[in-house]
Design a protein around this motif. Structure first.
Motif, PDB file in Angstrom:
ATOM      1  N   ALA A 121       0.859  -1.203   0.000  1.00 23.96           N
ATOM      2  CA  ALA A 121       0.000   0.000   0.000  1.00 23.96           C
ATOM      3  C   ALA A 121       0.887   1.243   0.000  1.00 23.96           C
ATOM      4  N   VAL A 122       0.268   2.321  -0.379  1.00 25.48           N
ATOM      5  CA  VAL A 122       1.045   3.584  -0.229  1.00 25.48           C
ATOM      6  C   VAL A 122       0.325   4.502   0.746  1.00 25.48           C
ATOM      7  N   LEU A 123       1.094   5.155   1.561  1.00 25.92           N
ATOM      8  CA  LEU A 123       0.533   6.124   2.512  1.00 25.92           C
ATOM      9  C   LEU A 123       0.884   7.525   2.007  1.00 25.92           C
ATOM     10  N   LEU A 124      -0.107   8.357   1.960  1.00 25.90           N
ATOM     11  CA  LEU A 124       0.146   9.734   1.506  1.00 25.90           C
ATOM     12  C   LEU A 124      -0.182  10.728   2.625  1.00 25.90           C
ATOM     13  N   GLN A 125       0.728  11.506   2.884  1.00 22.45           N
ATOM     14  CA  GLN A 125       0.504  12.535   3.935  1.00 22.45           C
ATOM     15  C   GLN A 125       0.993  13.884   3.380  1.00 22.45           C
ATOM     16  N   PRO A 126       0.255  14.962   3.589  1.00 26.74           N
ATOM     17  CA  PRO A 126       0.750  16.269   3.094  1.00 26.74           C
ATOM     18  C   PRO A 126       2.191  16.513   3.569  1.00 26.74           C
ATOM     19  N   LEU A 127       2.974  16.892   2.627  1.00 31.03           N
ATOM     20  CA  LEU A 127       4.406  17.119   2.936  1.00 31.03           C
ATOM     21  C   LEU A 127       4.523  18.180   4.034  1.00 31.03           C
ATOM     22  N   ARG A 128       5.242  17.812   5.060  1.00 31.68           N
ATOM     23  CA  ARG A 128       5.339  18.761   6.180  1.00 31.68           C
ATOM     24  C   ARG A 128       6.344  19.878   5.869  1.00 31.68           C
ATOM     25  N   ARG A 129       6.020  21.060   6.324  1.00 31.20           N
ATOM     26  CA  ARG A 129       6.956  22.206   6.205  1.00 31.20           C
ATOM     27  C   ARG A 129       7.024  22.896   7.547  1.00 31.20           C
TER      28      ARG A 129
END
Ligand code: ADP
Length: 573
Positions: A125-133
C-alpha cells in the motif's frame, strides 16, 4: 572607497539570507525526517493491521488523526489518488530500497510512502501525507524565529550604519583639524576613549598639530626678528627677483633712495621705480642679465637727488640651486650711506684748513712786528710800545684760539658727563662776575631773572660753565655801549631753560643759521673788531648736544639776540 561600506552591507545581507535559507532547509529536513519516522511507524502498524484484518478501521482513523490517506496496491478505480498510486507503482518510483517519494495531489505536495508487506506483494500500500513544512507545521515558532532573526539583522545593519556615521564624523573632524594645522588655525578637540579605533591616530594628529604649531610660531618669531633686524639695519637692503621686481626692501633703503614711505612695497614694482641713479641701475641690470659673470659688484656712487648722497653700493647675485636654475636667481642690493662719513671727512679737512689759516694770521702779525722791532723800531719808544701791544694782543688771540681748538677737540671726543648737582643761579652770577670788568667798561645793565628756577639741576658743572661763559661773553662782546643783558632761568615739568638776551648788533637770518659752524664769524667790521675765534658757539652747540639739550637763537639785526638753551630735567637724587 565610499562604496566599500555598501558592498559590505550587501555581502552581510546576502550572508544573512543564505544563513536563513540554511536554517530553513535544516528545519525542514528535521521536520521531514520526523514525518518519515511517523509514516514508517504507521506503515508497520498497517502491516500489523493486515494480519489482524482490522486494516480498514485503522486506515479510516488515520485520515482523521494524521491526514494520512491509504491506497492499497495495486490501486483500482479512477480516482485521482488511485491514478497517482498507479503511476508511482508503474514507474517504480518507490520500492523497498527507496520507499519515499514526493507527489502532487490537489495542488499540494504529499509525501508518499510505500508499505510493503513481507508476505506478498499484493498487500502493498502507499501512505500519503501532506508534505510537512516547518513554516506550516511549526508556523508560530518559525515565524517568531523569522521575525526575530530579521529584526536582529536589521538591528546589526543599523548599528553598523551608526558606527560608520560616527567614524565618518570623527574622520571629518580629524581632516578639519589637519586642515586647521596647515592654515595655522586652532584645532577642535576630539574626545576619544582608549578603545576607539581612532584613539592612536588622534593622539598622533594632536602631537603633529602641537609640533607644527610650535615650529611655525618659532619660525614666525625668527622671521619677525630677522625682518625687524633687516628693517632696522642702518644699511639699505633691497632684494630683487629674476624679473627685477622688489621682493623686500628695508626702511634705510627708503631713506637713502628718498622713496616716500607710502610708495614702498607695492607688488609687481621693479627696482626702476626706486633707483634713479644710472651707475647703480647698470650694476643691477648687469647682475640680472649675466648672473654667472660677476657675483659681487662694489662701487662708491653718488646718488642723484636733492641730497646727493654718497653710498657704497654692493650688488650681489644669489643663485639658489647648484644647477644655476635661472628662476632661482635673486639680486641683493645693499647701500651703505657714506654721506655723513664724507661730510665728516670734509669737515675735518675744512677745520684743519681753517685752523691753520686762523693760527697763521696772528703768527704772521707777531713775526712781522718782531722783525720790524729788531730792524730798529725798538729804539723808537712810541712805535715800540704800539708794536709790543699788538704783539701781545695777537699772542693773546693765539692763546684764545689754541684754547678754543683744544676745548672743541675735547668736546668732539665727548668727554663723559660728570653728573652733579649744579646751582645754575650761582653759576650765572659767577660767570657775570668774571665778565664784570668788560660789562663795566661797556656800561651794560645786567638783569638775572631766576624766579621760575627751582634748582639745583643735575648736570655737568664744567660743561655748563663753558656754555654760560661763551653765551655771556658774546652778549657782552656783541652788545652796544650802554646796552642790556638779561638772563632768564626757569624750570618746568620737563626741562630747564636758560636764555641769554642782549640788545646788541643782532644777526641776519642767514647768519643765524650759520653761527654754530666752526670758525664762522659774521664778517662785519663790528664783529671782526672783537677778539673772537669763531669757535665759541660751535663748542656751546656741541656741549648742549652732549647734555641732551637744544640751543636756538632769535635775533634781529640792530635790535639784539636771544640764545635759548633747553636741557632735559634730570632729577637730583
Ligand atoms: P666768536 O669767538 O667770534 O664770538 P662765536 O662762535 O661765539 O665766535 O660766534 C660766532 C659769531 O656769531 C661771532 O663772530 C658773531 O659774529 C656772532 N655772534 C655770536 N654771538 C652774538 C650775539 N650775541 N650778537 C650778535 N652776534 C653774535
Amino acid at each position: 572607497m565610499r562604496n566599500k561600506p555598501k558592498t559590505k552591507t550587501v555581502i552581510f545581507v546576502i550572508g544573512a539570507i543564505i544563513f536563513y535559507g540554511l536554517i530553513w532547509g535544516m528545519s525542514n529536513h528535521f521536520v521531514r525526517s520526523e514525518q518519515r519516522q511517523q509514516l514508517i511507524g504507521l506503515g508497520s502498524e498497517y502491516r500489523t493491521a493486515l494480519t489482524t484484518k482490522t486494516v480498514d478501521e485503522q486506515t479510516a482513523s488515520w485520515q482523521a488523526d494524521f491526514s494520512v490517506r491509504v491506497v492499497s496496491l495495486p490501486a483500482k478505480g479512477q480516482s485521482e489518488l488511485a491514478k497517482i498510486a498507479r503511476n508511482v507503482a508503474d514507474h517504480n518510483l518507490v520500492n523497498s530500497g527507496t520507499p519515499f517519494t514526493k507527489v502532487q495531489y490537489q495542488n499540494q505536495d504529499y509525501l508518499l510512502y510505500l508499505v510493503s508487506a513481507p508476505t506478498s506483494k499484493k498487500s502493498q500500500a502507499v501512505l500519503l501525507q501532506p508534505l510537512r513544512r516547518v513554516s506550516r507545521n511549526y508556523a508560530a515558532i518559525w515565524w517568531s524565529f523569522s521575525v526575530l532573526y530579521w529584526l536582529l539583522v536589521a538591528l546589526l545593519i543599523w548599528l553598523a550604519a551608526l558606527r560608520l556615521r560616527d567614524q565618518r564624523q570623527k574622520l571629518a573632524l580629524m581632516a578639519a583639524n589637519v586642515q586647521a594645522t596647515s592654515q595655522q588655525a586652532e584645532a577642535e578637540p576630539i574626545l576619544l576613549t582608549p578603545d576607539d579605533p581612532f584613539f592612536d591616530l588622534e593622539n598622533h594628529l594632536k602631537e603633529l598639530h602641537h609640533f607644527v604649531t610650535t615650529e611655525l610660531a618659532d619660525a614666525q618669531m625668527h622671521e619677525q626678528g630677522l625682518r625687524s633686524l633687516i628693517d632696522n639695519l642702518p644699511l639699505g637692503v633691497m632684494l630683487l627677483n629674476q624679473a627685477g621686481q622688489v621682493e623686500m626692501m628695508n626702511r634705510a633703503l627708503g631713506t637713502i633712495l628718498d622713496v616716500p614711505v607710502a610708495k614702498k612695497q607695492l607688488p609687481d614694482e621693479t627696482y626702476v621705480e626706486y633707483v634713479k641713479t644710472y651707475a647703480l641701475s647698470r650694476m643691477i641690470e648687469h647682475a640680472l642679465r649675466e648672473p654667472q659673470v660677476k657675483r659681487h659688484q662694489r662701487r662708491d656712487i653718488q646718488l642723484v637727488g636733492d641730497e646727493g648722497r654718497f653710498v657704497e653700493a654692493d650688488v650681489i647675485t644669489l643663485v639658489g640651486s647648484p644647477d644655476h636654475n635661472e628662476a632661482d636667481v635673486k639680486v641683493l642690493v645693499m647701500l651703505f650711506d657714506l654721506t655723513d662719513i664724507k661730510q665728516n671727512e670734509q669737515m675735518q679737512l675744512d677745520f684743519v684748513a681753517n685752523a691753520s689759516h686762523e693760527l697763521r694770521t696772528p703768527v704772521t702779525v707777531i713775526s712781522g712786528y718782531a722783525e720790524t722791532l729788531l730792524a730798529g723800531a725798538k729804539d723808537d719808544p712810541q712805535h715800540s710800545q704800539e708794536f709790543l701791544t699788538t704783539i701781545l694782543e695777537q699772542a693773546q688771540h693765539l692763546e684764545a684760539l689754541i684754547q678754543d681748538i683744544l676745548q672743541l677737540s675735547r668736546a668732539d671726543q665727548e668727554m663723559p658727563i660728570r653728573w652733579q648737582s649744579v646751582n645754575l643761579d650761582q653759576l650765572v652770577q659767577h660767570e657775570l662776575q668774571l665778565a664784570a670788568k668788560e660789562i663795566k667798561q661797556r656800561q651794560l645793565t645786567v638783569t638775572v631773572d631766576s624766579k621760575h628756577y627751582h634748582g639745583p639741576t643735575l648736570s655737568d658743572q664744567l660743561k655748563l660753565e663753558e656754555i654760560l661763559k661763551n653765551l655771556i661773553t658774546n652778549a657782552v662782546r656783541y652788545n652796544v655801549s650802554g646796552g642790556k643783558i638779561t638772563t632768564h632761568l626757569a624750570t618746568d615739568a620737563n626741562q630747564t631753560t636758560i636764555t641769554v638776551s642782549d640788545t646788541g648788533i643782532g644777526l641776519t637770518t642767514e647768519d643765524q643759521t650759520r653761527i654754530f659752524e666752526r670758525f664762522y664769524r659774521v664778517d662785519q667790521a663790528h664783529s671782526r673788531q672783537q677778539a673772537g675765534t669763531g669757535l665759541g658757539l660751535a663748542i656751546v652747540a656741541n656741549l648742549v648736544d652732549q647734555l641732551g639739550g637744544t640751543i636756538t637763537v632769535q635775533s634781529q639785526l640792530g635790535v639784539g639776540s636771544t640764545f635759548t638753551v633747553k636741557l632735559p630735567l634730570n632729577h637730583v637724587a
